[in-house]
Scaffold this motif. Structure first.
Motif, PDB file in Angstrom:
ATOM      1  N   MET A   1       0.826  -1.182   0.000  1.00  0.00           N
ATOM      2  CA  MET A   1       0.000   0.000   0.000  1.00  0.00           C
ATOM      3  C   MET A   1       0.868   1.243   0.000  1.00  0.00           C
ATOM      4  SD  MET A   1      -3.192  -0.382   2.496  1.00  0.00           S
ATOM      5  CE  MET A   1      -3.850  -1.994   2.709  1.00  0.00           C
ATOM      6  N   PHE A   2       0.432   2.241  -0.736  1.00  0.00           N
ATOM      7  CA  PHE A   2       1.084   3.538  -0.790  1.00  0.00           C
ATOM      8  C   PHE A   2       0.150   4.565  -0.176  1.00  0.00           C
ATOM      9  CE2 PHE A   2       4.268   2.172  -3.648  1.00  0.00           C
ATOM     10  CZ  PHE A   2       5.176   3.197  -3.753  1.00  0.00           C
ATOM     11  N   HIS A   3       0.692   5.574   0.451  1.00  0.00           N
ATOM     12  CA  HIS A   3      -0.126   6.673   0.972  1.00  0.00           C
ATOM     13  C   HIS A   3       0.486   7.998   0.524  1.00  0.00           C
ATOM     14  CE1 HIS A   3      -2.583   4.167   3.588  1.00  0.00           C
ATOM     15  NE2 HIS A   3      -1.476   3.492   3.842  1.00  0.00           N
ATOM     16  N   ASN A   4      -0.354   8.977   0.227  1.00  0.00           N
ATOM     17  CA  ASN A   4       0.105  10.311  -0.159  1.00  0.00           C
ATOM     18  C   ASN A   4      -0.875  11.322   0.422  1.00  0.00           C
ATOM     19  OD1 ASN A   4       1.332  12.455  -1.323  1.00  0.00           O
ATOM     20  ND2 ASN A   4       0.817  11.942  -3.418  1.00  0.00           N
ATOM     21  N   ARG A   5      -0.377  12.365   1.091  1.00  0.00           N
ATOM     22  CA  ARG A   5      -1.253  13.359   1.697  1.00  0.00           C
ATOM     23  C   ARG A   5      -0.705  14.748   1.396  1.00  0.00           C
ATOM     24  NH1 ARG A   5      -5.055  13.727   5.627  1.00  0.00           N
ATOM     25  NH2 ARG A   5      -4.873  11.567   6.249  1.00  0.00           N
ATOM     26  N   GLY A   6      -1.615  15.706   1.145  1.00  0.00           N
ATOM     27  CA  GLY A   6      -1.195  17.086   1.005  1.00  0.00           C
ATOM     28  C   GLY A   6      -1.703  17.761  -0.249  1.00  0.00           C
ATOM     29  N   THR A   7      -1.349  19.037  -0.373  1.00  0.00           N
ATOM     30  CA  THR A   7      -1.811  19.856  -1.491  1.00  0.00           C
ATOM     31  C   THR A   7      -0.720  20.112  -2.519  1.00  0.00           C
ATOM     32  OG1 THR A   7      -1.261  21.848  -0.262  1.00  0.00           O
ATOM     33  CG2 THR A   7      -3.516  21.031  -0.043  1.00  0.00           C
ATOM     34  N   ILE A  20       0.186  11.936 -10.639  1.00  0.00           N
ATOM     35  CA  ILE A  20       0.640  11.430  -9.341  1.00  0.00           C
ATOM     36  C   ILE A  20       0.066  10.042  -9.105  1.00  0.00           C
ATOM     37  CG2 ILE A  20       0.618  11.825  -6.844  1.00  0.00           C
ATOM     38  CD1 ILE A  20       2.391  13.757  -8.583  1.00  0.00           C
ATOM     39  N   LEU A  21      -1.227   9.867  -9.380  1.00  0.00           N
ATOM     40  CA  LEU A  21      -1.838   8.546  -9.233  1.00  0.00           C
ATOM     41  C   LEU A  21      -1.212   7.550 -10.209  1.00  0.00           C
ATOM     42  CD1 LEU A  21      -5.604   9.454  -8.761  1.00  0.00           C
ATOM     43  CD2 LEU A  21      -3.920   8.862  -7.005  1.00  0.00           C
ATOM     44  N   TYR A  22      -0.889   8.008 -11.403  1.00  0.00           N
ATOM     45  CA  TYR A  22      -0.228   7.161 -12.408  1.00  0.00           C
ATOM     46  C   TYR A  22       1.113   6.660 -11.855  1.00  0.00           C
ATOM     47  CZ  TYR A  22       1.560   5.780 -17.023  1.00  0.00           C
ATOM     48  OH  TYR A  22       2.067   5.085 -18.087  1.00  0.00           O
ATOM     49  N   ALA A  46      -2.059   1.774 -17.988  1.00  0.00           N
ATOM     50  CA  ALA A  46      -3.257   2.551 -18.334  1.00  0.00           C
ATOM     51  C   ALA A  46      -4.033   2.860 -17.063  1.00  0.00           C
ATOM     52  CB  ALA A  46      -4.131   1.767 -19.310  1.00  0.00           C
ATOM     53  N   MET A  47      -4.652   4.031 -17.046  1.00  0.00           N
ATOM     54  CA  MET A  47      -5.421   4.463 -15.873  1.00  0.00           C
ATOM     55  C   MET A  47      -6.842   4.851 -16.282  1.00  0.00           C
ATOM     56  SD  MET A  47      -3.466   4.461 -13.103  1.00  0.00           S
ATOM     57  CE  MET A  47      -4.411   5.493 -12.007  1.00  0.00           C
ATOM     58  N   ASN A  48      -7.771   4.596 -15.367  1.00  0.00           N
ATOM     59  CA  ASN A  48      -9.132   5.118 -15.453  1.00  0.00           C
ATOM     60  C   ASN A  48      -9.358   5.946 -14.197  1.00  0.00           C
ATOM     61  OD1 ASN A  48      -9.536   2.037 -16.672  1.00  0.00           O
ATOM     62  ND2 ASN A  48     -10.433   3.679 -17.878  1.00  0.00           N
ATOM     63  N   TYR A  49      -9.654   7.230 -14.381  1.00  0.00           N
ATOM     64  CA  TYR A  49      -9.899   8.138 -13.259  1.00  0.00           C
ATOM     65  C   TYR A  49     -11.409   8.224 -13.060  1.00  0.00           C
ATOM     66  CZ  TYR A  49      -5.053   9.209 -14.139  1.00  0.00           C
ATOM     67  OH  TYR A  49      -3.693   9.100 -14.318  1.00  0.00           O
ATOM     68  N   LEU A  50     -11.889   7.878 -11.860  1.00  0.00           N
ATOM     69  CA  LEU A  50     -13.310   7.723 -11.611  1.00  0.00           C
ATOM     70  C   LEU A  50     -13.907   8.820 -10.737  1.00  0.00           C
ATOM     71  CD1 LEU A  50     -13.017   3.910 -10.969  1.00  0.00           C
ATOM     72  CD2 LEU A  50     -13.629   5.055 -13.119  1.00  0.00           C
ATOM     73  N   ALA A  51     -13.116   9.375  -9.833  1.00  0.00           N
ATOM     74  CA  ALA A  51     -13.580  10.443  -8.939  1.00  0.00           C
ATOM     75  C   ALA A  51     -12.382  11.300  -8.564  1.00  0.00           C
ATOM     76  CB  ALA A  51     -14.223   9.856  -7.687  1.00  0.00           C
ATOM     77  N   PRO A  52     -12.605  12.587  -8.265  1.00  0.00           N
ATOM     78  CA  PRO A  52     -11.474  13.454  -7.914  1.00  0.00           C
ATOM     79  C   PRO A  52     -10.908  13.140  -6.530  1.00  0.00           C
ATOM     80  CG  PRO A  52     -13.534  14.645  -7.668  1.00  0.00           C
ATOM     81  CD  PRO A  52     -13.880  13.312  -8.267  1.00  0.00           C
ATOM     82  N   ALA A  53      -9.606  13.292  -6.416  1.00  0.00           N
ATOM     83  CA  ALA A  53      -8.938  13.205  -5.125  1.00  0.00           C
ATOM     84  C   ALA A  53      -8.740  14.643  -4.638  1.00  0.00           C
ATOM     85  CB  ALA A  53      -7.601  12.498  -5.264  1.00  0.00           C
ATOM     86  N   TRP A  54      -9.317  14.976  -3.502  1.00  0.00           N
ATOM     87  CA  TRP A  54      -9.294  16.346  -2.992  1.00  0.00           C
ATOM     88  C   TRP A  54      -8.074  16.618  -2.134  1.00  0.00           C
ATOM     89  CZ3 TRP A  54     -12.483  19.175  -5.601  1.00  0.00           C
ATOM     90  CH2 TRP A  54     -13.639  18.611  -6.120  1.00  0.00           C
ATOM     91  N   ALA A  55      -7.782  17.897  -1.914  1.00  0.00           N
ATOM     92  CA  ALA A  55      -6.639  18.320  -1.096  1.00  0.00           C
ATOM     93  C   ALA A  55      -6.737  17.725   0.306  1.00  0.00           C
ATOM     94  CB  ALA A  55      -6.603  19.840  -1.018  1.00  0.00           C
ATOM     95  N   ASP A  56      -5.577  17.428   0.864  1.00  0.00           N
ATOM     96  CA  ASP A  56      -5.448  16.885   2.216  1.00  0.00           C
ATOM     97  C   ASP A  56      -6.229  15.590   2.421  1.00  0.00           C
ATOM     98  OD1 ASP A  56      -3.686  18.845   3.120  1.00  0.00           O
ATOM     99  OD2 ASP A  56      -5.334  20.233   3.481  1.00  0.00           O
ATOM    100  N   THR A  57      -6.317  14.798   1.374  1.00  0.00           N
ATOM    101  CA  THR A  57      -6.962  13.492   1.459  1.00  0.00           C
ATOM    102  C   THR A  57      -5.885  12.420   1.425  1.00  0.00           C
ATOM    103  OG1 THR A  57      -8.908  14.297   0.290  1.00  0.00           O
ATOM    104  CG2 THR A  57      -8.585  11.929   0.315  1.00  0.00           C
ATOM    105  N   CYS A  58      -6.007  11.439   2.285  1.00  0.00           N
ATOM    106  CA  CYS A  58      -5.085  10.315   2.272  1.00  0.00           C
ATOM    107  C   CYS A  58      -5.519   9.357   1.165  1.00  0.00           C
ATOM    108  CB  CYS A  58      -5.088   9.618   3.625  1.00  0.00           C
ATOM    109  SG  CYS A  58      -3.865   8.313   3.750  1.00  0.00           S
ATOM    110  N   ILE A  59      -4.607   9.040   0.266  1.00  0.00           N
ATOM    111  CA  ILE A  59      -4.890   8.163  -0.867  1.00  0.00           C
ATOM    112  C   ILE A  59      -4.260   6.798  -0.589  1.00  0.00           C
ATOM    113  CG2 ILE A  59      -4.618   7.793  -3.352  1.00  0.00           C
ATOM    114  CD1 ILE A  59      -6.282  10.280  -2.594  1.00  0.00           C
TER     115      ILE A  59
END
Length: 102
Positions: A1-7, A20-22, A46-59
């Motif tokens: 698992m990877f995590h990324n947080r911030g703006t 970044i998700l790619y 290849a990527m499919n983007y389904l919903a936006p990732a908002w600022a300060d959200t842990c992915i």
């Protein structure tokens, strides 16, 4: 698992830049291949983007392998936010390199 947080990685819409998700998908699937004992290089992703990732959200990125061949591997990577929303889906094909070349 990877995590990324911030703006830091936001685009002008204040959502996370898709690249970044790619990159996270590439890293997560490559690490899954390494965990299976096979060093790899990326052939296709290849990527499919389904919903936006908002600022300060842990992915959260969850990578799985669906093919573990002698010369190629195929992985899937799914992304979720800290509210468990499904954000994106990736699929990658990887070439297995000789351990002595890495």
């Amino acid at each position: 698992m990877f995590h990324n947080r911030g703006t830091t990685w936001n685009n002008p819409n204040q959502t996370m830049y898709g690249g970044i998700l790619y990159a996270m998908a590439d890293s997560a699937m490559s690490l899954a291949c390494e965990a299976a004992g096979k060093p790899v290089v990326t052939l296709d992703l290849a990527m499919n983007y389904l919903a936006p990732a908002w600022a300060d959200t842990c992915i959260r990125a969850v990578a799985t392998l669906i093919h573990q061949g002698r010369t190629t591997m195929v992985g899937l990577c799914d992304f979720y936010d800290d509210r468990d929303r499904y954000l994106a889906h990736g699929r990658g094909t990887f070439f297995v390199t000789d351990k002595n070349e890495v």
